[in-house]
Design an enzyme around this catalytic site. Sequence first.
Site, PDB file in Angstrom:
ATOM      1  N   HIS A  43      -5.434  -2.133   8.822  1.00 51.20           N
ATOM      2  CA  HIS A  43      -4.404  -0.693   8.092  1.00 51.20           C
ATOM      3  C   HIS A  43      -4.593  -0.002   9.119  1.00 51.20           C
ATOM      4  O   HIS A  43      -3.560   1.257  10.034  1.00 51.20           O
ATOM      5  CB  HIS A  43      -4.950  -0.661   7.327  1.00 51.20           C
ATOM      6  CG  HIS A  43      -4.679  -1.290   6.382  1.00 51.20           C
ATOM      7  ND1 HIS A  43      -5.406  -1.606   4.822  1.00 51.20           N
ATOM      8  CD2 HIS A  43      -2.965  -1.721   5.364  1.00 51.20           C
ATOM      9  CE1 HIS A  43      -4.331  -2.618   4.074  1.00 51.20           C
ATOM     10  NE2 HIS A  43      -3.350  -2.688   4.944  1.00 51.20           N
ATOM     11  N   GLN A  67       5.700  -7.781  -7.037  1.00 48.89           N
ATOM     12  CA  GLN A  67       4.898  -8.902  -5.977  1.00 48.89           C
ATOM     13  C   GLN A  67       3.928  -9.666  -6.546  1.00 48.89           C
ATOM     14  O   GLN A  67       3.548 -10.616  -6.396  1.00 48.89           O
ATOM     15  CB  GLN A  67       5.295  -8.170  -4.538  1.00 48.89           C
ATOM     16  CG  GLN A  67       3.979  -7.625  -4.242  1.00 48.89           C
ATOM     17  CD  GLN A  67       3.699  -6.764  -3.177  1.00 48.89           C
ATOM     18  OE1 GLN A  67       4.587  -5.903  -2.408  1.00 48.89           O
ATOM     19  NE2 GLN A  67       2.944  -7.787  -2.033  1.00 48.89           N
TER      20      GLN A  67
HETATM   21  O1  PAF Z   1       1.346  -6.426   2.755  1.00 51.93           O
HETATM   22  C1  PAF Z   1       1.365  -5.373   1.790  1.00 51.93           C
HETATM   23  O2  PAF Z   1       0.376  -4.502   1.559  1.00 51.93           O
HETATM   24  C2  PAF Z   1       2.601  -5.178   1.026  1.00 51.93           C
HETATM   25  O3  PAF Z   1       3.336  -6.570   0.216  1.00 51.93           O
HETATM   26  C3  PAF Z   1       3.665  -4.402   1.336  1.00 51.93           C
HETATM   27  C4  PAF Z   1       4.518  -4.777   2.325  1.00 51.93           C
HETATM   28  C5  PAF Z   1       3.208  -2.754   1.179  1.00 51.93           C
HETATM   29  C6  PAF Z   1       5.091  -3.131   0.179  1.00 51.93           C
HETATM   30  O4  PAF Z   1       3.719  -3.737  -0.890  1.00 51.93           O
END
Ligand code: PAF
Length: 263
Positions: A43, A67
């Site tokens: 990140h 998700q």
């Molecule tokens: O890759 C991630 O951390 C997640 O899938 C995202 C893109 C932040 C969406 O919640």
Amino acid sequence: MHAPARPIVVRSPEEWSRARRGPDFAGRTVGFVPTMGALHEGHVALLERARRENDRVVLSVFVNPTQFNDPKDFERYPQTWDSDLAAARDAGVDLVFAPHAGAMYPDAYRFRVTEDVFSRVMEGAHRPGHFDGVLTVVLKLLLLVDADRAYFGEKDRQQLALVRDMAAAFFLRTEIVPCPTVRAEDGLALSSRNRLLSPTGRRKAAEFARILREGPDANGTRSALELAGFDVDYVEHHEDRRFGAVRLENIRLIDNVPIQHSL
Ligand code: PAF
């Protein structure tokens, strides 16, 4: 008058919209890095690139419930707010958008984005509904943040491809910028879930990246991973890359590598 300490933290879409229209953002380019927190060096690489390429950097931290097809996976998803904020500060982030779930889903998820082809394989086939949740929240975030560029890691390459295609399909103005996977010294792709592994599991996880890279073909790679003790969800070839997902200590690891063509 003192400028507010960076990063500024905003908790609601309304608060963010006010900041977006304010003098701090007016006429400036904006780079956006969406995350679910538990920030790691991968990140940080996205944030640093966003910092280099834009006047302002926005980070979102939102563990998106829609998700997660497995509620246990959602419950144990690592949350490390204090160190995330420190990492954001060190990476020069201007604003952190960290909304509550209710704020992102005022419709209680009645409206969602579905893709019908590439979301049906690999992660989509093994995690029903996963990409509906990802695409829906990413669309909401891209519309809210209204960034010039948004940065996504290639470790989640299926996600990246779907987000890129969605942005084109809905004429979003934000450029989707793919960024290379960041790996630990032993080759394991960095992931927030790695920290859930025991020290033994973490050492073993490096074998996943190695076998995926060195395996002969999709079937041979699957067998080699099984022999090494991984529960394999899939090994598949798409667009000249080998994609794999395995479970180790009940933690899911995914990765993708270029296919090595033998001469
Ligand atoms: O890759 C991630 O951390 C997640 O899938 C995202 C893109 C932040 C969406 O919640």
